[in-house]
Design an enzyme around this catalytic site. Structure first.
Site, mmCIF file in Angstrom:
data_model
loop_
_atom_site.group_PDB
_atom_site.id
_atom_site.type_symbol
_atom_site.label_atom_id
_atom_site.label_comp_id
_atom_site.label_asym_id
_atom_site.label_seq_id
_atom_site.Cartn_x
_atom_site.Cartn_y
_atom_site.Cartn_z
ATOM 1 N N GLU A 154 0.828 -1.206 0.000
ATOM 2 C CA GLU A 154 0.000 0.000 0.000
ATOM 3 C C GLU A 154 0.865 1.261 0.000
ATOM 4 O OE1 GLU A 154 -2.539 0.249 3.436
ATOM 5 O OE2 GLU A 154 -3.628 1.979 2.647
ATOM 6 N N GLU A 160 2.749 10.145 5.893
ATOM 7 C CA GLU A 160 2.956 8.848 6.536
ATOM 8 C C GLU A 160 4.177 8.098 6.036
ATOM 9 O OE1 GLU A 160 -0.645 6.561 7.139
ATOM 10 O OE2 GLU A 160 -1.840 8.363 6.841
ATOM 11 N N ASP A 187 -5.519 2.988 -1.573
ATOM 12 C CA ASP A 187 -6.336 3.555 -0.503
ATOM 13 C C ASP A 187 -6.827 4.920 -0.988
ATOM 14 O OD1 ASP A 187 -7.002 5.194 1.791
ATOM 15 O OD2 ASP A 187 -6.039 3.696 3.072
ATOM 16 N N HIS A 190 -5.487 8.080 0.783
ATOM 17 C CA HIS A 190 -4.127 8.477 0.403
ATOM 18 C C HIS A 190 -4.116 9.038 -1.023
ATOM 19 C CE1 HIS A 190 -2.573 6.687 4.006
ATOM 20 N NE2 HIS A 190 -2.903 5.455 3.660
ATOM 21 N N HIS A 213 -8.869 0.338 -0.320
ATOM 22 C CA HIS A 213 -9.362 0.884 0.950
ATOM 23 C C HIS A 213 -10.303 2.036 0.641
ATOM 24 C CE1 HIS A 213 -6.129 -0.836 3.893
ATOM 25 N NE2 HIS A 213 -7.176 -1.634 3.735
ATOM 26 N N ARG A 219 -11.180 10.875 5.522
ATOM 27 C CA ARG A 219 -11.006 9.532 6.088
ATOM 28 C C ARG A 219 -12.231 9.070 6.873
ATOM 29 N NH1 ARG A 219 -5.017 7.061 7.676
ATOM 30 N NH2 ARG A 219 -5.268 5.346 6.216
ATOM 31 N N GLU A 248 -11.802 1.211 5.285
ATOM 32 C CA GLU A 248 -10.797 1.558 6.286
ATOM 33 C C GLU A 248 -10.983 3.057 6.546
ATOM 34 O OE1 GLU A 248 -6.195 0.427 6.806
ATOM 35 O OE2 GLU A 248 -6.555 2.220 5.605
HETATM 36 MN MN LIG Z 1 -5.174 2.023 3.963
#
Ligand SMILES: [Mn+2]
Length: 286
Positions: A154, A160, A187, A190, A213, A219, A248
């Site tokens: 990922e 991050e 994701d 992201h 995700h 989020r 997620e």
């Molecule tokens: Mn993720």
């Protein structure tokens, strides 16, 4: 068929993390079933904390599949990272991931390498860090292959990880591996930060996309932010994606509401089948 999944974290240190259900595997599975999800994705503190018999029973009882298992607690709880300059600590990160690969593989599910990838610049150059990550993935991915599953990698957003952040960079990194058994996890949280065009990024991943995700721009559950989902869903359908769309996302305003909102979005953007009534034109004889 595109299938829905929802995350269950078993890690107290990740209580504020982006997981829909927290703390209780049995309750999470029951809630996943009640909301109509196809599968669960688990975030455990360690493979040793998972009871294979209990999980098999829960999945059977609720008619669920295991979508994937995350390795992020290796970082959150133990500060393991596959790019640690210390070879002994890299080995500990690899062992942590290997145990999760083995456990998940027993359920026909892949493990996810996300925050366990770490970053460069803390005692390493970028090239060193990428070299170590390559070595580790080239050891872990064949282990997953022996169990008949891919290893999921990922790319994370810039806050991050500084290794790389986009699908294009992720794909060129995967090309540099000896193994072909690593699939990309995209994701949407992201990607909304990093990609110029999320739908185009997914299409670029194409057949190498292994898992999605599902989270909105903030989020929270899809629909609780401002991501334009329609072109993303159209891209996934048109490229014949057959994997999981796994929530997620933050349990905002609470776990149940996040789960309800997620499955509502999932059903809106990935309608499964037309109903028998709708598929028969008025007046058409059977
Ligand atoms: Mn993720």
């Amino acid at each position: 068929m595109i299938r829905s999944a929802v995350t269950i974290s078993l890690v107290p240190e990740a209580r504020s993390g982006p997981f829909v259900f927290h703390g209780d595997l049995a309750a999470g599975c029951a809630a996943a079933r009640a909301q109509g999800f196809d599968a669960v994705e688990i975030f455990p503190g360690h493979a040793d904390e998972l009871d294979g018999y209990q999980l098999r029973e829960l999945l059977r009882q609720h008619g669920l599949s295991l979508a994937a298992i995350g390795t992020g607690a290796g970082w959150v709880r133990h500060q393991h990272r596959l790019t640690d300059p210390d070879p002994h600590r890299r080995m500990a990160a690899r062992d942590f991931a290997a145990a999760i690969i083995d456990f998940a593989g027993g359920f026909g599910a892949p493990a996810i390498i996300g925050s366990l990838q770490g970053r460069w610049g803390e005692g390493s150059t970028r090239e060193q860090a990428l070299g170590w990550l390559r070595q580790e993935l080239d050891q872990l991915a064949p282990r997953a292959h022996a169990l008949g599953v891919p290893l999921l990698f990922e790319p994370l957003n810039r806050y991050e990880s500084n290794l790389f952040n986009t699908v294009a960079e992720g794909l060129s990194f995967l090309d540099s591996l000896q193994t072909r058994n690593v699939a990309l996890l995209c994701d949407l949280f992201h990607e909304n930060i990093e990609e110029a065009d999320v739908a185009a990024a997914l299409q670029l991943a194409g057949k190498r996309l292994g898992h999605v995700h599902f989270a909105d721009s903030n989020r929270r559950a899809m629909g609780f932010g401002h991501l334009d989902v329609a072109p993303i869903a159209a891209a996934l359908r048109s490229m014949g994606y057959q994997g999981y769309i796994s929530a997620e996302c933050l349990p905002f305003p609470n776990s149940e509401a996040a789960a309800v909102q997620t499955i509502r979005s999932f059903q809106q953007f990935f309608p499964r089948t037309v109903t028998a009534e709708a598929s028969i034109a008025p007046g058409a004889g059977a």
